[in-house]
Design a protein around this motif. Structure first.
Motif, PDB file in Angstrom:
ATOM      1  N   ILE A  22       1.413  -1.573  -0.103  1.00  0.00           N
ATOM      2  CA  ILE A  22      -0.058   0.153  -0.463  1.00  0.00           C
ATOM      3  C   ILE A  22       0.493   1.558  -0.107  1.00  0.00           C
ATOM      4  N   HIS A  25       1.600   1.940  -3.441  1.00  0.00           N
ATOM      5  CA  HIS A  25       0.429   2.396  -4.708  1.00  0.00           C
ATOM      6  C   HIS A  25       0.738   0.764  -5.153  1.00  0.00           C
ATOM      7  N   LEU A  27      -0.891  -3.390  -5.757  1.00  0.00           N
ATOM      8  CA  LEU A  27      -1.629  -3.959  -5.139  1.00  0.00           C
ATOM      9  C   LEU A  27      -1.805  -5.397  -5.277  1.00  0.00           C
ATOM     10  N   GLY A  33      -7.348  -6.156  -4.456  1.00  0.00           N
ATOM     11  CA  GLY A  33      -6.117  -5.568  -4.472  1.00  0.00           C
ATOM     12  C   GLY A  33      -7.426  -4.091  -4.639  1.00  0.00           C
ATOM     13  N   MET A  36      -7.668  -2.266  -1.345  1.00  0.00           N
ATOM     14  CA  MET A  36      -6.506  -1.392  -1.951  1.00  0.00           C
ATOM     15  C   MET A  36      -6.709   0.289  -2.174  1.00  0.00           C
ATOM     16  N   ILE A  37      -7.694  -0.225  -3.551  1.00  0.00           N
ATOM     17  CA  ILE A  37      -7.891   0.891  -4.642  1.00  0.00           C
ATOM     18  C   ILE A  37      -9.215   2.177  -4.001  1.00  0.00           C
ATOM     19  N   THR A  46      -9.231   0.522   4.219  1.00  0.00           N
ATOM     20  CA  THR A  46      -8.900  -0.435   3.520  1.00  0.00           C
ATOM     21  C   THR A  46      -9.848  -1.933   3.945  1.00  0.00           C
ATOM     22  N   VAL A 150      -8.140  -5.958 -12.258  1.00  0.00           N
ATOM     23  CA  VAL A 150      -6.992  -5.102 -10.975  1.00  0.00           C
ATOM     24  C   VAL A 150      -6.561  -4.713 -11.997  1.00  0.00           C
ATOM     25  N   SER A 154      -6.155  -0.161 -11.913  1.00  0.00           N
ATOM     26  CA  SER A 154      -4.646  -0.158 -11.263  1.00  0.00           C
ATOM     27  C   SER A 154      -3.386   1.141 -11.966  1.00  0.00           C
ATOM     28  N   THR A 166       1.778  -4.432  -9.439  1.00  0.00           N
ATOM     29  CA  THR A 166       0.674  -5.034  -8.968  1.00  0.00           C
ATOM     30  C   THR A 166       1.748  -6.286  -9.662  1.00  0.00           C
TER      31      THR A 166
END
Length: 271
Positions: A22, A25, A27, A33, A36-37, A46, A150, A154, A166
């Motif tokens: 995190i 940035h 994921l 994921g 997290m976004i 989160t 995801v 991202s 990621t």
């Protein structure tokens, strides 16, 4: 022991997220994921996002999957959600690539431990298992497709460096999980027991697989036995071994790898 394993594995996942991924940035795969976004682009924490996204899946999974598996998954999801909420986000390493690799490895370690304790970290695993039981659709393709979503999100929301990191994180996580746990090979179980009816009821009430029962006779004792044959995924092995011990601790069990399965791999729905 299983309960503590679930907690330890889940806390390791939290460390992978909040200490490595995190802050840069980067994921994780799946529903984590997406959580997290949401945590990065909205005021929503989160951990709260992870719990809210998993809640409907856990309710559906409780009705459609094995009770023990879902209960263990609920424990893992709750611990991860609380951990993400409580543990502060702190950058351990400055290098984003190293953080992606080590974050993926730490996350994979935690997920692997949770798998070995007959649970999962929720999210896409639940979706994949439900779909695979309703349709003859490969879980790997399904999960890869969802993880790709995801990665693309991202890239558009942050930058494509984040998306590629990621991808590295998801890849490393998968490799570590495979090393700690196993892949999803199929196994054939032959269970020889004097408690055939109890074993049948216990397995069918907790496991979404069919059984074939054969009458047998003990070669030495000349006593009556029941031979139960079933095919499971390696993912379910620990759960099934626990179920067998609960029904008959003295049962003789032969476990062998299965090259291929033809026909329905899951128990037919009652008509």
């Amino acid at each position: 022991m299983q309960f503590f394993g679930l907690i330890i594995g889940s806390l390791i996942v939290v460390c992978g997220f909040n200490l490595f991924l995190i802050p840069h940035h980067v994921l994780s795969g799946g529903l984590s994921g997406i959580s997290m976004i949401l945590g990065l682009i909205t005021p929503l924490n989160t951990g709260v996002a992870n719990f809210l996204l998993n809640l409907p899946l856990l309710i559906i999974g409780y009705k459609m999957l094995g009770r023990r598996f879902i209960v263990n998954t609920i424990i893992s999801v709750v611990v991860i959600s609380l951990g993400l909420y409580i543990v502060p986000i702190h950058e351990i390493a400055n290098d984003r690539i190293l953080s992606s690799i080590f974050g993926g490895a730490v996350t994979g370690l935690g997920v692997g431990i949770v798998f070995r304790c007959s649970g999962s970290t929720g999210g896409f695993d639940i979706i994949g298992m439900i779909v695979s039981r309703k349709r003859d659709f490969p879980i790997g393709i399904l999960l890869s497709g969802m993880n790709a979503v995801v990665i693309v999100i991202s890239g558009f929301l942050f930058n494509w460096d984040s998306a590629l990191n990621t991808l590295v994180s998801i890849y490393v996580t998968g490799k570590v999980v495979d090393a700690i746990y196993t892949d999803h090979a199929k196994l054939t179980l032959m269970i020889i027991t004097e408690q055939g009816e109890e074993m049948r009821k216990h397995l069918l009430s907790n496991l979404y697989r069919g059984l074939t029962i054969i009458d047998g006779v003990g070669g030495y004792s000349n006593g009556k036995r029941n031979i139960l044959i079933t095919v499971i995924s390696r993912y379910e092995l620990n759960e099934v071994k626990n179920l067998i011990k609960e029904a008959d601790p003295t049962a003789f069990v032969n476990i062998s790898e299965t090259i291929e399965v033809m026909g329905l791999f899951h128990r037919p729905s009652p008509k």
